[in-house]
Write a protein that holds these residues in place. Structure first.
Motif, mmCIF file in Angstrom:
data_model
loop_
_atom_site.group_PDB
_atom_site.id
_atom_site.type_symbol
_atom_site.label_atom_id
_atom_site.label_comp_id
_atom_site.label_asym_id
_atom_site.label_seq_id
_atom_site.Cartn_x
_atom_site.Cartn_y
_atom_site.Cartn_z
ATOM 1 N N GLY A 236 45.223 39.187 37.502
ATOM 2 C CA GLY A 236 44.155 38.211 37.719
ATOM 3 C C GLY A 236 44.647 36.834 38.109
ATOM 4 O O GLY A 236 43.950 36.097 38.795
ATOM 5 N N ARG A 349 43.472 39.217 33.182
ATOM 6 C CA ARG A 349 43.040 40.597 32.886
ATOM 7 C C ARG A 349 41.802 40.674 31.972
ATOM 8 O O ARG A 349 41.896 40.469 30.768
ATOM 9 C CB ARG A 349 44.192 41.390 32.269
ATOM 10 C CG ARG A 349 44.042 42.895 32.458
ATOM 11 C CD ARG A 349 45.316 43.624 32.122
ATOM 12 N NE ARG A 349 45.263 45.009 32.622
ATOM 13 C CZ ARG A 349 46.293 45.819 32.665
ATOM 14 N NH1 ARG A 349 47.461 45.425 32.245
ATOM 15 N NH2 ARG A 349 46.169 47.042 33.127
ATOM 16 N N GLY A 350 40.701 40.971 32.578
ATOM 17 C CA GLY A 350 39.443 41.050 31.834
ATOM 18 C C GLY A 350 38.541 39.854 32.095
ATOM 19 O O GLY A 350 37.321 39.968 32.025
ATOM 20 N N MET A 527 40.356 43.064 42.056
ATOM 21 C CA MET A 527 40.109 42.308 40.825
ATOM 22 C C MET A 527 38.881 42.935 40.174
ATOM 23 O O MET A 527 38.203 43.763 40.788
ATOM 24 C CB MET A 527 39.883 40.820 41.124
ATOM 25 C CG MET A 527 38.612 40.464 41.858
ATOM 26 S SD MET A 527 38.615 40.713 43.643
ATOM 27 C CE MET A 527 39.876 39.613 44.168
ATOM 28 N N GLY A 528 38.594 42.558 38.925
ATOM 29 C CA GLY A 528 37.399 43.072 38.264
ATOM 30 C C GLY A 528 37.348 44.591 38.245
ATOM 31 O O GLY A 528 36.257 45.174 38.334
ATOM 32 N N GLU A 724 41.167 46.990 33.249
ATOM 33 C CA GLU A 724 41.142 45.896 32.270
ATOM 34 C C GLU A 724 40.717 46.356 30.878
ATOM 35 O O GLU A 724 40.653 45.557 29.945
ATOM 36 C CB GLU A 724 40.194 44.795 32.763
ATOM 37 C CG GLU A 724 40.678 44.163 34.060
ATOM 38 C CD GLU A 724 39.558 43.453 34.806
ATOM 39 O OE1 GLU A 724 39.632 42.228 34.933
ATOM 40 O OE2 GLU A 724 38.609 44.126 35.261
HETATM 41 MO MO MO Z 1 41.558 41.279 36.892
#
Ligand code: MO
Ligand code: MCN
Length: 758
Positions: A236, A349-350, A527-528, A724
């Motif tokens: 991230g 992360r998350g 991402m995500g 994540e």
């Molecule tokens: Mo991420």
């Protein structure tokens, strides 16, 4: 192939040292760029003397903010513009103040040290308390109270529901600041040639980076090529826009030579974004059975010295996930994003969701303690049942997909041998020579597959569609171009598994390419946890479209109706007529012979698909942690860590498990070891890996992993992201275990990281 644990296509190159990372790339005449970073957390810059630096051997030049005044400023929060280098003022230790370019990195680093910056100190606000104090000095004049964003996420409060609840309790939870700390720090190499520029960068979203570079330099996008080569982890922190993405191209343009920037670890620890750093004020209303009736949450997030457009909004994502796996009828949430004189924070992360999971899972344990009930029992009376799926949460647009939360908890309790652990815990408590035993549970749900554009408008580029292009080559092999830019997740492997199944070609016959805007169609990025839920479905759709083209040609070859064909082994067959079959190879061969193609059939077998899901996906599960706490030292040992994860259809059980392991490692590390801290003057206390406690293998347990597979109905593959999930589930499993070990002594909370001192 979907569901099979095939080894990763990526590994041969990476494990034999043949990966190509930004710092491996060489160009003729390459120059090296190093920042002069601020040594003060909050100060006016009264002078920058570059004379000693510029005369050192190998130095090409030193530039300060005013040298880049003509570069268009980039958007920040309303009322602010984003600068490339600190101008009149520095806002945190590590902020880039000047940039040095030299023939090699050592000369550049020496010269950076020779640049003399003089400062006039201003009051430093290194903590939320200091930044929010009535007499605090504004870090940016347009934001007088140091609040960059303040907003209710829900329209109404829950005062009435809390008043009506038989029991209520308050808690203040701290989700400390941590660093993503990928193995490879941030790096950029820019080579401006003629009227265009090529930028190799260690980023998660090369097309987004291209769009921003094109905008800043007023270039058409086709003149900007951004390549994310092998990326050595990102977590991230490589999704935000760093100033070097623009300064390296600008310097290359001015100098007529390629310019490379690669952070040293200490630079990385002060310059690249950190994550988390939330303080959560919680009030919960519940009944005597532990049923949660209402939740009220106020979040204060520390966004550091320069606001990042993503960082300021992450508590929106925290708010959406506050209800966790539970039927909580009323939730109220609001937040403030506060500037302090520290390194900026953004995605890690998350990105906002682990903070929610931590909050609600700690709250459930506090409710259990308050009522003297077992935490497993309090979970059971609150869990959303499988029959309630899809479940509309109190937040508009946040609808959980199919899952069986109670089944995950039951599986976990069985694997832990929970009742036996409780008995052992009692025995240990009575034995002064034994270490205390604690069991922590975390029934979690996470939001993954950043997709639906309307939900992500606040974050600009984080969500949306994803793309795939699929071509069958004349020899029957397949090249797939995907719009994501993975950095350790194994997309070459997982995407090839999807294609093999949808197209009926061997896994070995599929190559997956990504990360180069000159090669790959428009894309967004990784991402995500959107790789499988969004990009995977784009890949599937492209494969379905190509399979459909192939079916029409096969029907022509077999003189049959396309609807009468079925797929067999490596080709097509007329339903019920085994003799009337044609292998895919013959179809591919025919697809390149225009004069023999049926009317209305396009030459070649190729498709480009763009896919955006209507809903997010919600991976979930139950994690359990068993700790031992040494009575006289307070030292915590994680003796078991058991995971039950549900990521819908599992594409590759081995890589999915790897994702859980990595995430859990980071989650355990947040619970026990890691913290980015600053002294009162804003000086970083953990800016190298000597001081910042990244765990090693021996600090982590052997994971016991289990899966429940509940297909999501929100996307054709039925997948949920898992990248994540581990980092989301683990911190509170560990902290709950530590508190559980000490609860009989009256302990209600231990702040992360749960160090022996704490
Ligand atoms: Mo991420
Ligand atoms: N997978 C699977 N079946 C599923 C879902 C996932 O087999 N139903 C496997 C696939 O191998 C897939 C991988 O898990 O390639 C990750 O897929 P997904 O969950 O869709 O996540 P992304 O590909 O979008 O990866 C992003 C996610 C994020 S947001 C962070 S942060 C993170 C993470 O991935 N950073 C990582 N994992 C990381 N792993 C490594 N090695 N390095 C990072 O920086």
């Amino acid at each position: 192939m979907i569901g099979s644990a095939v080894p990763r296509k990526e590994d041969a190159a990476l494990l034999t040292g043949r990966g190509t990372f930004v710092d491996d790339i060489q160009r003729p005449g390459l120059l090296h760029m190093v920042y002069v970073q601020s040594t003060e957390a909050h100060a006016l810059i009264t002078g920058i003397d570059t004379s000693a630096a510029t005369t050192l051997p190998g130095v090409v030049g030193v530039w300060t903010a005013e040298d880049f005044a003509e570069l268009p400023a980039r958007p920040s929060v309303p009322g602010l513009e984003r600068h490339y280098l600190a101008g009149d003022k520095v806002h945190y230790v590590g902020e880039p103040v000047a940039v040095v370019v030299a023939a090699d990195r050592y000369a550049a680093a020496d010269a950076a040290r020779a640049v003399e910056v003089t400062y006039e100190p201003l009051p430093v606000m290194a903590t939320l308390e200091a930044a929010l104090a009535p007499d605090a000095v504004p870090i940016f004049a347009p934001l007088p109270g140091n609040v960059a964003l303040e907003q209710p996420v829900t329209p109404d409060g829950v005062a009435a529901e809390l008043d009506a609840a038989p029991r209520r309790l308050r808690a203040r939870l701290v989700n400390q600041r941590v660093a993503g700390a990928p193995l490879e720090p941030y790096g950029v190499l820019a080579d401006w040639v003629g009227n265009g520029v090529t930028v190799w960068a260690t980023v998660q979203a090369p097309h987004r980076v291209r769009a921003e570079i094109a905008q800043v330099f007023g270039l058409a996008r086709h003149l900007v090529r951004v390549v994310a080569p092998d990326v050595g982890g990102a977590f991230g922190v490589k999704s935000s826009f760093m100033p070097e993405l623009f300064l390296a191209p600008e310097l290359s343009r001015r100098l007529g030579r390629p310019v490379k920037f690669v952070e040293a670890r200490r630079e990385h620890m002060t310059h690249t974004y950190h994550g988390r750093d939330q303080v959560q004020e919680v009030e919960v209303g519940f009944d005597e059975n532990g049923v949660i009736l209402a939740l009220d949450v106020t979040i204060t997030v520390n966004i550091g010295g320069v606001p990042d457009p993503v960082g300021i909004g992450l508590p929106t994502l925290t708010s959406y996930m506050l209800g966790g796996c539970y039927r909580i009828p009323k939730i109220a949430a609001r937040y403030r994003s506060v500037l302090t004189n520290t390194t900026p924070t953004a995605s890690y992360r998350g990105a906002g969701r682990p903070e929610a999971s931590f909050l609600i899972e700690r709250v459930v344990d506090l409710v259990a303690l308050e009522l003297g009930k077992d935490p497993a029992e309090v979970r059971k009376v609150n869990l959303i049942g499988p029959e309630q799926m899809p479940y509309q949460t109190p937040f508009e647009g946040i609808v959980y997909d199919e899952a069986d939360y109670p089944a995950a908890l039951e599986l976990l309790l069985g694997e832990l041998d929970y009742d036996a652990l409780r008995a052992e815990q009692e025995r240990r408590r009575a034995d002064p020579g034994a270490r205390l035993l604690g069991v922590g549970l975390s029934t979690f749900v996470e939001m993954a597959g950043f997709g639906p554009t309307p939900l992500f408008e606040q974050f600009g580029y984080l969500g949306g569609w994803e793309s795939a292009n699929l071509r069958l080559q004349p020899d029957g092999s397949v090249i797939v171009l995907v719009g994501t830019a993975p950095h350790g997740q194994g997309h070459q492997t997982a995407m090839a598994q999807i294609v093999a199944d949808e197209l009926g070609v061997p896994f070995e016959a599929v190559s997956v390419l990504y990360g180069d805007t000159a090669v790959v169609q428009e894309g967004i990025g990784t991402m995500g946890s959107r790789g499988m839920p969004v990009a995977g479905n784009a890949v599937r759709q492209a494969a379905v479209e190509v399979a459909d083209q192939a079916r029409r040609i096969a029907a022509h070859l077999l003189e049959a109706d396309p609807d009468d064909l079925v797929r067999v082994g490596d080709g097509f067959q007329v339903k019920g007529v085994p003799d009337a079959a044609v292998p895919l190879a013959a179809v591919v061969e025919r697809s390149f012979k225009p004069h023999l193609l049926p009317e209305g059939t396009r030459l070649g077998l190729e498709s480009t698909a763009y896919y955006e899901p209507k809903n997010l996906s919600y991976p979930s599960g139950a994690h359990g942690c068993v700790v031992e706490v040494e009575r006289d030292t307070g030292r915590v040992h994680v003796v078991r860590y058991v995971c039950v994860d549900d990521c819908g259809t599992v594409i590759n059980p081995m890589t999915a498990r790897g994702q859980v392991h990595g995430g859990v490692a980071q989650g355990i590390a947040q619970a026990l070891y890691e913290k980015v801290s600053f002294d009162a003057e804003g000086r970083p206390l953990a800016a190298s890996l000597e001081e910042y406690m990244l765990p090693g293998m021996l600090d982590l347990p052997r994971y016991e992993t289990h899966h429940i597979e509940t297909r999501s109905s929100f996307n054709p593959l039925g997948v949920k992201g898992i990248g994540e999930a581990g980092a989301t589930a683990a911190p509170q499993a560990v902290v709950n275990a530590v508190v559980d070990a000490l609860a009989h002594l009256g302990v209600r909370d231990v702040e992360m990281p749960c160090t022996p001192e704490r």
